[in-house]
Design an enzyme around this catalytic site. Structure first.
Site, PDB file in Angstrom:
ATOM      1  N   ASP A 172      -7.697 -10.052   0.925  1.00  6.62           N
ATOM      2  CA  ASP A 172      -7.554  -8.685   0.427  1.00  6.62           C
ATOM      3  C   ASP A 172      -7.008  -7.770   1.530  1.00  6.62           C
ATOM      4  O   ASP A 172      -6.590  -8.232   2.587  1.00  6.62           O
ATOM      5  CB  ASP A 172      -8.869  -8.176  -0.173  1.00  6.62           C
ATOM      6  CG  ASP A 172      -9.954  -7.904   0.863  1.00  6.62           C
ATOM      7  OD1 ASP A 172      -9.675  -7.946   2.082  1.00  6.62           O
ATOM      8  OD2 ASP A 172     -11.098  -7.645   0.455  1.00  6.62           O
ATOM      9  N   SER A 173      -7.033  -6.482   1.298  1.00  5.77           N
ATOM     10  CA  SER A 173      -6.472  -5.522   2.249  1.00  5.77           C
ATOM     11  C   SER A 173      -7.206  -5.507   3.584  1.00  5.77           C
ATOM     12  O   SER A 173      -6.692  -4.973   4.567  1.00  5.77           O
ATOM     13  CB  SER A 173      -6.493  -4.112   1.647  1.00  5.77           C
ATOM     14  OG  SER A 173      -5.683  -4.070   0.498  1.00  5.77           O
ATOM     15  N   HIS A 224       0.867  -1.178   0.000  1.00  4.50           N
ATOM     16  CA  HIS A 224       0.000   0.000   0.000  1.00  4.50           C
ATOM     17  C   HIS A 224       0.903   1.227   0.000  1.00  4.50           C
ATOM     18  O   HIS A 224       1.675   1.425   0.953  1.00  4.50           O
ATOM     19  CB  HIS A 224      -0.919  -0.003   1.222  1.00  4.50           C
ATOM     20  CG  HIS A 224      -1.834  -1.195   1.257  1.00  4.50           C
ATOM     21  ND1 HIS A 224      -1.491  -2.367   1.886  1.00  4.50           N
ATOM     22  CD2 HIS A 224      -3.062  -1.398   0.722  1.00  4.50           C
ATOM     23  CE1 HIS A 224      -2.475  -3.245   1.749  1.00  4.50           C
ATOM     24  NE2 HIS A 224      -3.443  -2.684   1.041  1.00  4.50           N
TER      25      HIS A 224
END
Length: 186
Positions: free
Chosen positions: A98-99, A55
């Site tokens: 996922d995040s 990120h």
């Protein structure tokens, strides 16, 4: 997890020319359908392992970065064909965290051009297109994507990466890099 893998396997099976009728789709779509079917029918199997999401710290607050998952553990299956120039056409299905540590499904096609081609060690670049489903985006309804793809390939093992750019100028919807691996069984 089993449901996601079954979906990925079913998608690859549906792309088989024996089961898909590509004749009434028009020239461009019919050609694309036949190409995907050829990969599914004649391609060699691949296994995928996912594991890292980056990120971009300049597009996320420190508090949000602390919440986000960078260990995108998961995997998938796929098939690939190698053309006469050593470049790869791939179909794949991936499931990974996922995040937000929720399962994310990706079903897609990728085209990678390698340099030098037909070599034990090569680098590649290309693109990938497909559908993905995330619980935090439109309630998990699959949506399309098109992303760049890069690869470092040694023998049958590839390290692949893609970059998901921010679609907003605001914080906390920033740039993301995704790294995963592929093993070609043949």
């Amino acid at each position: 997890m089993k449901r996601w893998l079954a979906t990925a396997a079913s998608t690859l099976a549906l792309a088989s020319p024996a089961q898909a009728d590509c004749g009434n789709m028009g020239e461009w779509l019919g050609s694309a359908c036949s190409h995907l079917g050829k990969i599914a029918d004649e391609g060699s199997w691949d296994a995928y392992v996912t594991g890292f999401t980056w990120h971009d710290p300049s597009t996320w607050t420190d508090e949000k970065l602390d919440e986000l998952n960078d260990k995108a553990w998961g995997g998938g299956i796929g098939k690939h064909l190698v053309d006469e120039n050593g470049n790869h056409d791939m179909l794949y299905g991936l499931v990974f965290a996922d995040s937000h540590k929720d399962p994310e499904l990706m079903l897609g096609y990728a085209r990678i051009w390698f340099w030098p081609s037909h070599s034990t060690v090569s680098v590649g670049a290309g693109y990938t297109v497909g559908l993905t489903s995330r619980r935090d985006i439109i309630n998990g309804i699959p949506f399309p994507y098109i992303l760049p793809a890069v690869s470092l390939r040694v023998w049958r093992v590839s390290l692949l990466g893609t970059f998901i750019p921010s679609l907003s100028s605001g914080l906390n919807s920033g740039n993301v890099g995704f790294v995963f691996g592929r093993y070609e069984f043949k």
